[in-house]
Design a protein around this motif. Structure first.
Motif, PDB file in Angstrom:
ATOM      1  N   GLU A   1       2.214   5.778  -3.170  1.00 13.04           N
ATOM      2  CA  GLU A   1       3.577   6.732  -3.195  1.00 13.04           C
ATOM      3  C   GLU A   1       3.374   7.194  -4.577  1.00 13.04           C
ATOM      4  O   GLU A   1       3.848   8.495  -5.278  1.00 13.04           O
ATOM      5  CB  GLU A   1       5.128   6.635  -2.458  1.00 13.04           C
ATOM      6  N   VAL A   2       3.922   6.283  -5.599  1.00 13.76           N
ATOM      7  CA  VAL A   2       3.675   6.439  -6.871  1.00 13.76           C
ATOM      8  C   VAL A   2       2.035   7.368  -7.136  1.00 13.76           C
ATOM      9  O   VAL A   2       2.016   8.288  -8.250  1.00 13.76           O
ATOM     10  CB  VAL A   2       3.616   5.776  -7.977  1.00 13.76           C
ATOM     11  N   ILE A   3       1.279   6.771  -7.488  1.00  9.97           N
ATOM     12  CA  ILE A   3       0.034   7.499  -7.388  1.00  9.97           C
ATOM     13  C   ILE A   3      -0.204   8.896  -6.780  1.00  9.97           C
ATOM     14  O   ILE A   3      -0.512  10.086  -7.722  1.00  9.97           O
ATOM     15  CB  ILE A   3      -1.812   7.235  -6.246  1.00  9.97           C
ATOM     16  N   ALA A   4       0.306   9.355  -5.348  1.00 10.45           N
ATOM     17  CA  ALA A   4       0.556  11.078  -5.273  1.00 10.45           C
ATOM     18  C   ALA A   4       0.983  11.454  -5.822  1.00 10.45           C
ATOM     19  O   ALA A   4       1.075  12.782  -6.348  1.00 10.45           O
ATOM     20  CB  ALA A   4       1.540  10.405  -3.848  1.00 10.45           C
ATOM     21  N   LEU A   5       2.410  10.821  -6.645  1.00 13.86           N
ATOM     22  CA  LEU A   5       3.003  11.710  -7.182  1.00 13.86           C
ATOM     23  C   LEU A   5       2.816  11.996  -8.651  1.00 13.86           C
ATOM     24  O   LEU A   5       2.882  12.940  -9.565  1.00 13.86           O
ATOM     25  CB  LEU A   5       4.838  10.942  -7.629  1.00 13.86           C
TER      26      LEU A   5
ATOM     27  N   GLY B   1       0.746  -1.528  -0.075  1.00 11.08           N
ATOM     28  CA  GLY B   1       0.430  -0.031  -0.114  1.00 11.08           C
ATOM     29  C   GLY B   1       0.958   1.459  -0.090  1.00 11.08           C
ATOM     30  O   GLY B   1       0.773   2.397  -0.867  1.00 11.08           O
ATOM     31  N   ARG B   2       1.965   1.495   0.603  1.00  7.39           N
ATOM     32  CA  ARG B   2       2.642   2.627   0.479  1.00  7.39           C
ATOM     33  C   ARG B   2       3.448   3.167  -0.484  1.00  7.39           C
ATOM     34  O   ARG B   2       3.218   3.660  -1.101  1.00  7.39           O
ATOM     35  CB  ARG B   2       3.698   1.780   1.434  1.00  7.39           C
ATOM     36  N   THR B   3       3.670   1.555  -1.021  1.00  9.01           N
ATOM     37  CA  THR B   3       4.278   2.533  -2.557  1.00  9.01           C
ATOM     38  C   THR B   3       3.625   2.192  -3.733  1.00  9.01           C
ATOM     39  O   THR B   3       3.882   3.756  -4.475  1.00  9.01           O
ATOM     40  CB  THR B   3       5.349   0.766  -2.953  1.00  9.01           C
ATOM     41  N   ALA B   4       2.003   1.852  -3.696  1.00  5.91           N
ATOM     42  CA  ALA B   4       1.308   2.163  -4.471  1.00  5.91           C
ATOM     43  C   ALA B   4       1.161   3.809  -4.037  1.00  5.91           C
ATOM     44  O   ALA B   4       0.575   4.519  -4.912  1.00  5.91           O
ATOM     45  CB  ALA B   4       0.410   1.245  -4.562  1.00  5.91           C
TER      46      ALA B   4
ATOM     47  N   ALA C   1      -5.743  -1.761   0.855  1.00  2.00           N
ATOM     48  CA  ALA C   1      -6.145  -2.374   1.976  1.00  2.00           C
ATOM     49  C   ALA C   1      -4.946  -2.650   2.356  1.00  2.00           C
ATOM     50  O   ALA C   1      -4.853  -3.546   3.051  1.00  2.00           O
ATOM     51  CB  ALA C   1      -6.684  -3.982   0.553  1.00  2.00           C
ATOM     52  N   SER C   2      -3.921  -3.121   1.885  1.00  2.00           N
ATOM     53  CA  SER C   2      -2.193  -3.316   1.925  1.00  2.00           C
ATOM     54  C   SER C   2      -1.785  -1.803   2.191  1.00  2.00           C
ATOM     55  O   SER C   2      -1.453  -1.143   2.311  1.00  2.00           O
ATOM     56  CB  SER C   2      -1.306  -3.350   0.776  1.00  2.00           C
ATOM     57  N   LYS C   3      -1.879  -2.243   3.877  1.00  2.00           N
ATOM     58  CA  LYS C   3      -1.429  -0.903   4.735  1.00  2.00           C
ATOM     59  C   LYS C   3      -0.183  -1.318   5.179  1.00  2.00           C
ATOM     60  O   LYS C   3       0.388  -2.159   4.640  1.00  2.00           O
ATOM     61  CB  LYS C   3      -1.423  -0.700   6.180  1.00  2.00           C
ATOM     62  N   GLY C   4       0.782  -0.114   5.864  1.00  6.27           N
ATOM     63  CA  GLY C   4       2.187  -0.958   6.574  1.00  6.27           C
ATOM     64  C   GLY C   4       2.895   0.695   5.532  1.00  6.27           C
ATOM     65  O   GLY C   4       3.090   1.223   4.970  1.00  6.27           O
ATOM     66  N   THR C   5       4.563   0.765   6.231  1.00  6.73           N
ATOM     67  CA  THR C   5       5.513   1.701   5.287  1.00  6.73           C
ATOM     68  C   THR C   5       6.421   1.247   5.438  1.00  6.73           C
ATOM     69  O   THR C   5       7.824   1.925   4.493  1.00  6.73           O
ATOM     70  CB  THR C   5       6.063   2.410   6.902  1.00  6.73           C
ATOM     71  N   THR C   6       6.817  -0.208   4.749  1.00  3.39           N
ATOM     72  CA  THR C   6       7.114  -1.211   3.781  1.00  3.39           C
ATOM     73  C   THR C   6       7.161   0.217   1.812  1.00  3.39           C
ATOM     74  O   THR C   6       6.352  -0.756   2.013  1.00  3.39           O
ATOM     75  CB  THR C   6       8.008  -2.497   3.764  1.00  3.39           C
ATOM     76  N   ARG C   7       8.696  -0.229   2.251  1.00  2.00           N
ATOM     77  CA  ARG C   7       8.474   0.170   0.648  1.00  2.00           C
ATOM     78  C   ARG C   7       8.856   0.175  -0.448  1.00  2.00           C
ATOM     79  O   ARG C   7      10.307  -1.013  -0.034  1.00  2.00           O
ATOM     80  CB  ARG C   7       9.731   1.989   0.471  1.00  2.00           C
ATOM     81  N   GLY C   8       8.302  -0.035  -1.209  1.00  4.46           N
ATOM     82  CA  GLY C   8       9.381  -1.064  -2.990  1.00  4.46           C
ATOM     83  C   GLY C   8       9.908  -0.480  -2.980  1.00  4.46           C
ATOM     84  O   GLY C   8      10.691   0.903  -3.219  1.00  4.46           O
ATOM     85  N   SER C   9      11.644  -0.884  -4.502  1.00  5.57           N
ATOM     86  CA  SER C   9      11.814  -0.640  -5.085  1.00  5.57           C
ATOM     87  C   SER C   9      11.646   0.459  -6.116  1.00  5.57           C
ATOM     88  O   SER C   9      10.507   0.190  -6.434  1.00  5.57           O
ATOM     89  CB  SER C   9      12.923  -1.573  -5.530  1.00  5.57           C
ATOM     90  N   SER C  10      12.750   1.104  -6.807  1.00  2.26           N
ATOM     91  CA  SER C  10      11.956   2.159  -6.950  1.00  2.26           C
ATOM     92  C   SER C  10      11.937   1.051  -8.793  1.00  2.26           C
ATOM     93  O   SER C  10      11.222   1.711  -9.675  1.00  2.26           O
ATOM     94  CB  SER C  10      13.337   3.020  -7.582  1.00  2.26           C
ATOM     95  N   ASP C  11      11.662  -0.088  -8.925  1.00  6.64           N
ATOM     96  CA  ASP C  11      11.574  -0.698 -10.179  1.00  6.64           C
ATOM     97  C   ASP C  11      10.149  -0.788 -10.312  1.00  6.64           C
ATOM     98  O   ASP C  11       9.723  -1.455 -11.428  1.00  6.64           O
ATOM     99  CB  ASP C  11      12.442  -2.221  -9.947  1.00  6.64           C
ATOM    100  N   GLN C  12       9.548  -0.655  -9.010  1.00  2.00           N
ATOM    101  CA  GLN C  12       7.696  -1.067  -9.017  1.00  2.00           C
ATOM    102  C   GLN C  12       7.266  -0.043 -10.123  1.00  2.00           C
ATOM    103  O   GLN C  12       6.215  -0.162  -9.480  1.00  2.00           O
ATOM    104  CB  GLN C  12       7.668  -1.399  -7.481  1.00  2.00           C
ATOM    105  N   VAL C  13       7.717   1.076  -9.628  1.00  2.00           N
ATOM    106  CA  VAL C  13       6.877   2.272 -10.082  1.00  2.00           C
ATOM    107  C   VAL C  13       6.167   2.022 -11.311  1.00  2.00           C
ATOM    108  O   VAL C  13       5.239   1.846 -11.705  1.00  2.00           O
ATOM    109  CB  VAL C  13       8.339   3.664 -10.323  1.00  2.00           C
ATOM    110  N   GLY C  14       7.373   1.425 -12.206  1.00  2.55           N
ATOM    111  CA  GLY C  14       6.320   0.991 -13.862  1.00  2.55           C
ATOM    112  C   GLY C  14       5.478   0.552 -13.428  1.00  2.55           C
ATOM    113  O   GLY C  14       4.597   0.804 -14.180  1.00  2.55           O
ATOM    114  N   LEU C  15       5.162  -0.691 -12.745  1.00  2.00           N
ATOM    115  CA  LEU C  15       4.252  -1.646 -12.715  1.00  2.00           C
ATOM    116  C   LEU C  15       3.007  -0.814 -12.061  1.00  2.00           C
ATOM    117  O   LEU C  15       1.612  -1.477 -12.535  1.00  2.00           O
ATOM    118  CB  LEU C  15       4.899  -2.882 -11.261  1.00  2.00           C
ATOM    119  N   VAL C  16       3.410  -0.169 -11.582  1.00  3.22           N
ATOM    120  CA  VAL C  16       1.586   0.831 -10.214  1.00  3.22           C
ATOM    121  C   VAL C  16       1.084   2.219 -11.928  1.00  3.22           C
ATOM    122  O   VAL C  16       0.392   2.010 -12.122  1.00  3.22           O
ATOM    123  CB  VAL C  16       2.238   1.770  -9.135  1.00  3.22           C
ATOM    124  N   ILE C  17       2.055   2.312 -12.417  1.00  5.70           N
ATOM    125  CA  ILE C  17       2.246   3.605 -13.554  1.00  5.70           C
ATOM    126  C   ILE C  17       1.161   2.887 -14.863  1.00  5.70           C
ATOM    127  O   ILE C  17       0.312   2.657 -14.810  1.00  5.70           O
ATOM    128  CB  ILE C  17       2.946   3.990 -14.241  1.00  5.70           C
TER     129      ILE C  17
END
Length: 852
Positions: free
Chosen positions: A464-468, A459-462, A510-526
């Motif tokens: 972050e990307v959507i906020a950007l 949830g955190r990484t998603a 639905a997925s909480k937590g502060t664990t951040r994914g890698s920058s490689d996962q930005v493309g998947l969310v986009i």
């Protein structure tokens, strides 16, 4: 909630609109819908809400087109009311809320109220809605007018007020009124302070293929410094306001001014700076502080008052959305500021006294600009609007009293996106998934990526990307992952604002937590948000790279991402210049993507099928694996006479016509004969034109079409058997009688008739025969049951034409004598009798004819 009334006389002291309060009260006595029309600076935004609040029970909602305007208006009214912000007067904008149980007047952005309507269509506890700045024609404001019109049909006690700063009030009065009468209009003018207009055209172009030129920004900065230095010599309290088209130009002009004039306090005002800095600019300057030069986007054009401004320097450039129907995208395009907007800008200088406007164009260029800005609804992406309307129960806005209908092409694109997201059903109604996405305050595609991405990358990484992606942050070099890294580290000046948006969005995952994914996962969310914009590189040069998007559009990019094989594109827009690589579009934000992630994010676009094409006269087939328009692999396979092969064959015939086949003499002759019969007799003789035959392929070309679809070259297909299938039975038994293939002449020869082209409506069948074979033939043969006389081309013994006639008797009686005189010496071995009526017709020489 306290019922203590406001004090409009105290609040409105010194405001020009105070003189119109009685008119407003009288209009409200007659109607629950009112249009208020008054110039900027008259105080309508400050005074109308408390006047309304004292007349209606419940809360008064006031919409503003921008967050900074909502905050500023609430803060000013609370100050004039003498109460803390958040008590009697408060505001709600995205990511920030100051409202309490005793709040009577709440300023909100239009988007906040739209989503509030989805949860509470009846607006329980709200007594009035005031829609401010309707003349700006923002999409969300236009939608609000339509939706609130329906709310008032259920709640005739709801007061609805639209406020405009320009003279188009009659149009809004018609929409807000009833079928019987428009809403009453309350107007208030204000004596204008003198405005001095100066012209300072740039010696260099304002725009080139890359956008606003650096030389023009230099000119604007120096113009502002020179003009403001001259002004503060006579009025040290005066501030200057410089209008630029976008945040990038604001920053560049501000940087140049700081380098030219250290004595000024240079401030920036646009949507990307933190709220506290925006509020500080609007709050004015303290006594004894340096004079200010405020560089702003159109943010300060009409909905904000920046105190102390006596000088406006205008680039006369604006950035507005513009739709590219061919590529199915909308982009921000820089162009001339409409004159109405430029006048609004100049009015900033005269709100509190005489002012000066310096326009950085000449008078001719200014006069050539558009008169008014185009409504946002005409060029904006309508996906969010279409989903909101579907959730409301009015798909496409059907049944709503809108200022303008939604453009059909843009709406069709939006509905296609929503169907791909599973947000609407076949009837255009919102699904459960669509309603869930609509309640997330962001674009439906980003909402989908937030939910799906949260499950895949956390949830955190998603968030972050959507906020950007949902912000108006600038993505350096188009590298979304690099920008995200800077935000995470706190190095970016926008980090705090971005972090607030992350926390807000994370609540919806639905997925909480502060664990951040890698920058490689930005493309998947986009890619989850914009699967149609997954892109693969198709060309690479020293100037950048060209990518093919799954949607079929090509777009260029420069910088570090140009070397990537696959990209997830978040922002692609119309553009020109080297970066667009000749495609007309440029990628402004993207992240590297793997092929497997592309397939994962765009499962509905993944295909693995045999594609047949018509190439060099035959159908060939290849097995292709694609993501939308992107070909991942392509290998040749054997052609099968299935739907794919037949489709390719049909497509070739539709595009190239029946000319793909080599028409044999028999096929062409039969078609010409049938065409003549259809022309002269009509039914049952068939139409054999290209259009008619192409429209009935299955009925006459079935076996040949199957052969073509199986890979047989078109050059080996004879159409004569196929054309015989169109013969009308039993009438077809008369074909050779009505339109014979050959005609017997007096010499006994059977001469082939040449029938006219199928597209010639007047030509006749031609009999080309040697003159000597027709001696004694008086009556010209007639075809098609006597309707069409044959046209004779009488030839010399060598086959050269001597005469053309459709009246043989007249030819023998007249022109023959001259032909005989000219030809008997040239062809002495052939008969040229004085009396052609009595001579035996022959195709031979005189001697051979005598030998018998």
């Amino acid at each position: 909630m306290t019922t203590e009334p406001f004090d409009p006389s105290r609040i409105g002291r010194g405001l020009a609109f105070a003189a119109a309060v009685d008119d407003l009260a009288a209009a409200l006595d007659r109607s629950n819908s009112v249009v208020v029309s008054a110039p900027p600076g008259t105080g309508k935004t400050t005074l109308v809400p408390p006047v309304i609040a004292d007349r209606v029970p419940g809360r008064v909602i006031v919409t503003q087109p921008r967050r900074v305007a909502a905050r500023a208006a609430a803060r000013r009214l609370a100050q004039l009311d003498g109460t803390p912000l958040g008590s009697r007067v408060g505001f709600t904008v995205r990511g920030e809320r100051q409202v309490g149980p005793s709040t009577r007047i709440e300023f909100v952005t239009a988007g906040v109220l739209l989503r509030r309507l989805l949860d509470d269509p009846g607006l329980d506890g709200v007594g009035a809605v005031i829609i401010d700045e309707v003349h700006e024609r923002a999409l969300e404001t236009d939608l609000l007018i339509g939706l609130l019109g329906e709310v008032r049909e259920l709640r005739d006690d709801l007061v609805l007020v639209a406020m405009s700063a320009t003279l188009d009030a009659e149009r809004f009065a018609t929409v807000l009124g009833s079928d019987a009468a428009p809403a009453p209009i309350v107007t208030q003018s204000v004596p204008a302070h003198p405005l001095e207009v100066r012209w300072a055209p740039s010696p260099t172009p304002r725009l080139d293929e890359r956008g606003v030129t650096w030389a023009f920004l230099d000119h604007v900065a120096s113009t502002a410094v020179i003009a403001h230095r001259a002004l503060v010599r006579t009025d040290p309290t005066a501030d200057a306001l410089v209008f630029a088209p976008g945040a990038r130009e604001v920053a560049e002009i501000a940087r140049r001014i700081r380098g030219l004039a250290s004595e000024f306090d240079v401030r920036e005002l646009h949507g990307q700076i933190p709220a506290a800095e925006q509020d500080a600019v609007i709050g004015g300057r303290s006594p004894g502080t340096p004079a200010r030069i405020i560089v702003s986007t159109s943010l300060a054009e009409s909905s904000l008052t920046v105190p102390g401004v006596r000088l406006v320097v205008d680039t006369c450039l604006s950035r507005a959305p513009q739709r590219d129907a061919g590529r199915g995208m909308s982009g921000l395009v820089t162009g001339p500021t409409p004159r109405a907007s430029a006048i609004q800008r100049s009015g900033r200088a005269t709100r509190q006294g005489p002012g000066i406007v310096v326009r950085c164009v000449d008078e001719r260029t200014f006069a050539a600009a558009p008169t008014h800005p185009a409504p946002e609804i005409q060029a904006a992406d309508l996906t969010d609007a279409a989903l909101l309307l579907a959730c409301w129960g009015a798909p496409g806005g059907v049944g709503l009293r809108l200022v303008d209908p939604l453009p059909s092409a843009s709406l069709s694109d939006a509905l296609s996106v929503l169907r791909g997201l599973g947000s609407i059903d076949a009837d255009g109604r919102a699904t459960d998934e669509g309603r869930a996405l609509a309640r997330i305050p962001t674009d439906p595609r980003l909402a989908r990526a937030l939910l799906l991405g949260g499950a895949l990358v956390g949830g955190r990484t998603a968030a972050e990307v959507i906020a950007l992606l949902s912000s108006d942050l600038r993505v350096a070099d188009g590298d979304a992952a690099g920008t995200l890294t800077a935000l995470r580290s706190g190095r970016s000046p926008d980090a705090r604002r971005w972090e607030q948006e992350v926390r807000r969005l994370e609540r919806f995952t639905a997925s909480k937590g502060t664990t951040r994914g890698s920058s490689d996962q930005v493309g998947l969310v986009i890619a989850l948000a914009f699967p149609d914009w997954i892109a693969r590189r198709v060309d690479h040069s020293a100037h950048g790279a060209t990518f093919l998007l799954a949607s079929g559009t090509r777009a260029g990019i420069t910088g570090p991402l140009a070397g990537a094989e696959w990209l997830a594109v978040a922002d692609v827009t119309r553009a020109q210049g080297r970066a667009a690589a000749g495609t007309g579009a440029i990628i402004r934000s993207a992240a590297v993507l793997s092929e497997s992630e592309a397939e994962q994010a765009a499962t509905h676009l993944v295909t693995d099928r045999v594609e047949a094409q018509f190439v060099d006269g035959r159908v060939v087939a290849r097995r292709e694996r694609r993501i939308g328009a992107i070909v991942r692999s392509s290998v040749p396979v054997r052609v099968q006479a299935d739907d794919g092969g037949r489709t390719a064959a049909r497509r070739a015939l539709e595009e190239q016509g029946l000319g793909v086949f080599p028409w044999s003499e028999a096929a062409d002759g039969l078609r010409r004969r049938l065409a003549l019969l259809h022309r002269e007799l009509g039914s049952p003789w068939p139409d054999v034109s290209d259009a008619a035959l192409l429209g009935t392929l299955d009925s006459w070309l079935g076996p040949e079409l199957s052969a073509l679809a199986s890979g047989t070259p078109a050059s080996r297909i004879d159409l004569a058997p196929a054309l015989r299938r169109v013969l009308p039975w039993p009438a077809a038994v008369d074909l050779d009688t009505l339109a014979p293939e050959r005609l017997e002449v007096p010499s006994g020869s059977r001469v082939r008739l040449s029938y006219p082209p199928i597209d010639d409506p007047v030509a006749r069948p031609v009999v080309a025969v040697k003159l000597q074979e027709c001696f004694g033939w008086a009556e010209t043969p007639r075809l098609v049951g006597g309707r069409v006389p044959a046209l004779f081309h009488l030839l010399s013994p060598a086959g050269h034409p001597l005469a053309v006639t459709d009246d043989l008797a007249s030819f023998w009686a007249g022109p023959y004598a001259q032909v005989r005189a000219e030809m008997r010496g040239r062809y002495p071995k052939h008969p040229w009798p004085e009396d052609p009526w009595s001579h035996v017709p022959t195709k031979h020489t005189t001697r051979r004819a005598a030998l018998g």
